[in-house]
Structure formats: C-alpha cells, structure tokens
Write a protein that holds these residues in place. Structure first.
Motif, PDB file in Angstrom:
ATOM      1  N   MET A   1      92.290  12.826  71.342  1.00  0.00           N
ATOM      2  CA  MET A   1      91.265  12.717  72.388  1.00  0.00           C
ATOM      3  C   MET A   1      90.905  14.040  73.062  1.00  0.00           C
ATOM      4  O   MET A   1      89.763  14.220  73.488  1.00  0.00           O
ATOM      5  CB  MET A   1      91.706  11.711  73.462  1.00  0.00           C
ATOM      6  CG  MET A   1      91.752  10.276  72.991  1.00  0.00           C
ATOM      7  SD  MET A   1      92.065   9.130  74.362  1.00  0.00           S
ATOM      8  CE  MET A   1      91.860   7.549  73.510  1.00  0.00           C
ATOM      9  N   ASP A   2      91.865  14.940  73.200  1.00  0.00           N
ATOM     10  CA  ASP A   2      91.618  16.187  73.938  1.00  0.00           C
ATOM     11  C   ASP A   2      90.898  17.171  73.021  1.00  0.00           C
ATOM     12  O   ASP A   2      91.490  18.117  72.487  1.00  0.00           O
ATOM     13  CB  ASP A   2      92.945  16.762  74.439  1.00  0.00           C
ATOM     14  CG  ASP A   2      92.757  18.020  75.274  1.00  0.00           C
ATOM     15  OD1 ASP A   2      91.614  18.264  75.723  1.00  0.00           O
ATOM     16  OD2 ASP A   2      93.744  18.746  75.473  1.00  0.00           O
ATOM     17  N   GLN A   3      89.606  16.990  72.881  1.00  0.00           N
ATOM     18  CA  GLN A   3      88.840  17.741  71.894  1.00  0.00           C
ATOM     19  C   GLN A   3      88.714  19.227  72.230  1.00  0.00           C
ATOM     20  O   GLN A   3      88.611  20.063  71.333  1.00  0.00           O
ATOM     21  CB  GLN A   3      87.450  17.113  71.741  1.00  0.00           C
ATOM     22  CG  GLN A   3      87.513  15.675  71.230  1.00  0.00           C
ATOM     23  CD  GLN A   3      86.159  14.992  71.226  1.00  0.00           C
ATOM     24  OE1 GLN A   3      85.145  15.590  71.574  1.00  0.00           O
ATOM     25  NE2 GLN A   3      86.140  13.725  70.833  1.00  0.00           N
ATOM     26  N   ASN A   4      88.689  19.577  73.515  1.00  0.00           N
ATOM     27  CA  ASN A   4      88.547  20.998  73.867  1.00  0.00           C
ATOM     28  C   ASN A   4      89.893  21.650  74.206  1.00  0.00           C
ATOM     29  O   ASN A   4      89.929  22.799  74.667  1.00  0.00           O
ATOM     30  CB  ASN A   4      87.562  21.172  75.033  1.00  0.00           C
ATOM     31  CG  ASN A   4      88.051  20.483  76.302  1.00  0.00           C
ATOM     32  OD1 ASN A   4      89.114  19.842  76.318  1.00  0.00           O
ATOM     33  ND2 ASN A   4      87.265  20.592  77.364  1.00  0.00           N
ATOM     34  N   HIS A   5      90.984  20.894  74.009  1.00  0.00           N
ATOM     35  CA  HIS A   5      92.354  21.415  74.158  1.00  0.00           C
ATOM     36  C   HIS A   5      92.623  22.036  75.542  1.00  0.00           C
ATOM     37  O   HIS A   5      93.290  23.061  75.654  1.00  0.00           O
ATOM     38  CB  HIS A   5      92.645  22.460  73.071  1.00  0.00           C
ATOM     39  CG  HIS A   5      92.316  21.990  71.699  1.00  0.00           C
ATOM     40  ND1 HIS A   5      93.012  20.972  71.075  1.00  0.00           N
ATOM     41  CD2 HIS A   5      91.341  22.373  70.828  1.00  0.00           C
ATOM     42  CE1 HIS A   5      92.503  20.761  69.880  1.00  0.00           C
ATOM     43  NE2 HIS A   5      91.479  21.587  69.699  1.00  0.00           N
ATOM     44  N   ASP A   6      92.116  21.388  76.585  1.00  0.00           N
ATOM     45  CA  ASP A   6      92.360  21.876  77.939  1.00  0.00           C
ATOM     46  C   ASP A   6      93.477  21.103  78.637  1.00  0.00           C
ATOM     47  O   ASP A   6      93.664  21.219  79.844  1.00  0.00           O
ATOM     48  CB  ASP A   6      91.083  21.823  78.785  1.00  0.00           C
ATOM     49  CG  ASP A   6      90.582  20.391  78.982  1.00  0.00           C
ATOM     50  OD1 ASP A   6      91.121  19.463  78.330  1.00  0.00           O
ATOM     51  OD2 ASP A   6      89.647  20.202  79.786  1.00  0.00           O
ATOM     52  N   GLN A   7      94.211  20.304  77.846  1.00  0.00           N
ATOM     53  CA  GLN A   7      95.340  19.517  78.350  1.00  0.00           C
ATOM     54  C   GLN A   7      94.914  18.421  79.315  1.00  0.00           C
ATOM     55  O   GLN A   7      95.710  17.927  80.115  1.00  0.00           O
ATOM     56  CB  GLN A   7      96.384  20.423  79.012  1.00  0.00           C
ATOM     57  CG  GLN A   7      96.970  21.472  78.081  1.00  0.00           C
ATOM     58  CD  GLN A   7      97.581  20.847  76.816  1.00  0.00           C
ATOM     59  OE1 GLN A   7      98.385  19.924  76.914  1.00  0.00           O
ATOM     60  NE2 GLN A   7      97.193  21.344  75.649  1.00  0.00           N
ATOM     61  N   GLU A   8      93.651  18.025  79.230  1.00  0.00           N
ATOM     62  CA  GLU A   8      93.131  16.882  79.992  1.00  0.00           C
ATOM     63  C   GLU A   8      92.155  16.110  79.114  1.00  0.00           C
ATOM     64  O   GLU A   8      91.545  16.678  78.211  1.00  0.00           O
ATOM     65  CB  GLU A   8      92.412  17.338  81.262  1.00  0.00           C
ATOM     66  CG  GLU A   8      93.305  17.939  82.317  1.00  0.00           C
ATOM     67  CD  GLU A   8      92.535  18.302  83.569  1.00  0.00           C
ATOM     68  OE1 GLU A   8      93.144  18.297  84.656  1.00  0.00           O
ATOM     69  OE2 GLU A   8      91.329  18.597  83.455  1.00  0.00           O
ATOM     70  N   ILE A   9      92.043  14.831  79.408  1.00  0.00           N
ATOM     71  CA  ILE A   9      91.083  13.997  78.679  1.00  0.00           C
ATOM     72  C   ILE A   9      89.983  13.589  79.648  1.00  0.00           C
ATOM     73  O   ILE A   9      90.253  12.969  80.688  1.00  0.00           O
ATOM     74  CB  ILE A   9      91.760  12.745  78.099  1.00  0.00           C
ATOM     75  CG1 ILE A   9      92.856  13.145  77.111  1.00  0.00           C
ATOM     76  CG2 ILE A   9      90.734  11.833  77.417  1.00  0.00           C
ATOM     77  CD1 ILE A   9      93.725  11.977  76.664  1.00  0.00           C
TER      78      ILE A   9
END
Length: 223
Positions: A191-199
């Motif tokens: 789910m975390d497509q931009n890899h910012d450690q948040e969904i």
C-alpha cells in the motif's frame, strides 16, 4: 448565562465538564456524564451490571408502561445488559467507568462523522460508490490520530483489535508479535506506494481497487 448554567450543573449534583471529550461537544459530554451519574446509584464512580439493569427497567417502564411477562422481561434485560457491557466495558473488569462510557459515545459519534465524510467521496476508479465508502470508513477507523494517514503503529493497533475479535485469546506473545510484524510489513509493501512510511487514503483505495481488478481478471481467465 454562564452563571445560570453553573447553577443548573450544581443543582444536578454532578461534576459536569466544561471541556469536550474528544469529538463530543461540551453539551454532549455533560449530557452523557449526567446519564452515567444517574446510573451510578452508589456513587462509586462506576456502573455495575445491576445498576445498568435498574436504569433499563426504569426507562422501559416509562416507555412501555406495563412490562411483558417476567421471563420475557428478564431475558430481554439480560441481553441488553450483556450487549451494553460487551461494547462499553473496555478493560473487562465488569464495571463501566465514566471514561469508558464517554469513549463509547465518542466512538459512535466519530463513526457517524466518518460516514458522512466518506459519503461525500466520489467513487474511486475501479470501485463502486459503496465500496469506496466501505474502504474509506475502514481507513478512518485505522487513522487513530486523525492525521489523514495511517502509520505502522496505527496499522498494528488495528490488526491487534481485529485479531482479538476473531481469535479471542491470542497465541504466545513472541509468535503473536512476529505475525503482526509480518502482516504490517506486507500491508506497507503493497500500500505505501511512495515509501514515506505512511498510507494515505489515496493509496489505501488504490490498493483495494487493484486487488478487485486482479480478482476480476482471475475469474475471467477461469471462465
């Protein structure tokens, strides 16, 4: 006006709040506090099953007049008390505290607010309106701090709550912890497509839309 309100609160004999509890307004917080104190007959800052039952009897008689036969009446009361404690007795100590009582009403209101918010969303691409609302509501439930994003700790807490409802008693702590970490890692990997450690809500809906499309393609292939 403020003096008059304080006078009314003093006459009620209750510790009404001037601070709203979470999403509840001050008026709602005061009303639910007064309800709780009405139930708390022995004034020990908690409501036990017998006190809850007595209030239900009082209110039912006021609404219905003559109650039904004793056995039907008793079963109905027991069911209502059981349902009340299943929802409100959060720490399972067989009494309901004021904090638990307010927390339950705050959650119910927050659910209504979340649904109204979700209903305003346009159907996400690949999802129906109903599916969009459903997944948005799930996202809002996970977003505990209302930041419009779900972090790893919030995801873990949601999985813990879900597992407790499904499994009852969890497996040994080390096994349970490893399983939770694995599930959270898998959730963020997908789910975390931009890899910012948040969904984000966008990422959450996109993942479910993609899963739906994959399932539809698989079913079409099998046909």
């Amino acid at each position: 006006y403020q003096r008059r309100v304080r006078g009314i609160r003093a006459n009620m004999g209750c510790c009404c709040s001037t601070v709203a509890y979470k999403c509840l307004t001050v008026e709602e917080t005061d009303r639910y506090t007064a309800e709780f104190q009405e139930m708390d007959v022995d004034k020990n800052q908690s409501v036990d099953r017998e006190e809850a039952k007595q209030l239900m009897i009082k209110r039912s008689v006021a609404i219905l007049g003559n109650p039904p036969s004793d056995d039907v009446w008793h079963k109905r009361l027991e069911q209502e008390v059981n349902e009340m404690f299943a929802v409100m007795d959060l720490n399972h100590d067989h009494v309901i505290s004021l904090n638990e009582y307010l927390e339950c009403h705050a959650k119910a209101k927050q659910c209504q607010l979340d649904r109204a918010k979700a209903e305003k969303l346009e159907p996400y691409e690949g999802l129906t309106k109903e599916e969009t609302v459903h997944y948005a509501m799930l996202f809002y439930t996970m977003d505990i701090n209302r930041s419009n994003a779900v972090d790893r700790d919030e995801a873990k807490k949601y999985l813990v709550q879900t597992s407790a409802k499904l499994l009852g008693n969890p497996p040994p702590e080390d096994v349970y912890h490893q399983r939770l970490e694995k599930e959270v890692n898998e959730m963020f990997a997908s789910m975390d497509q931009n890899h910012d450690q948040e969904i984000s809500l966008e990422e959450f809906l996109a993942c479910h839309a993609a899963a739906k499309a994959i399932k539809a393609d698989k079913e079409a292939t099998q046909e």
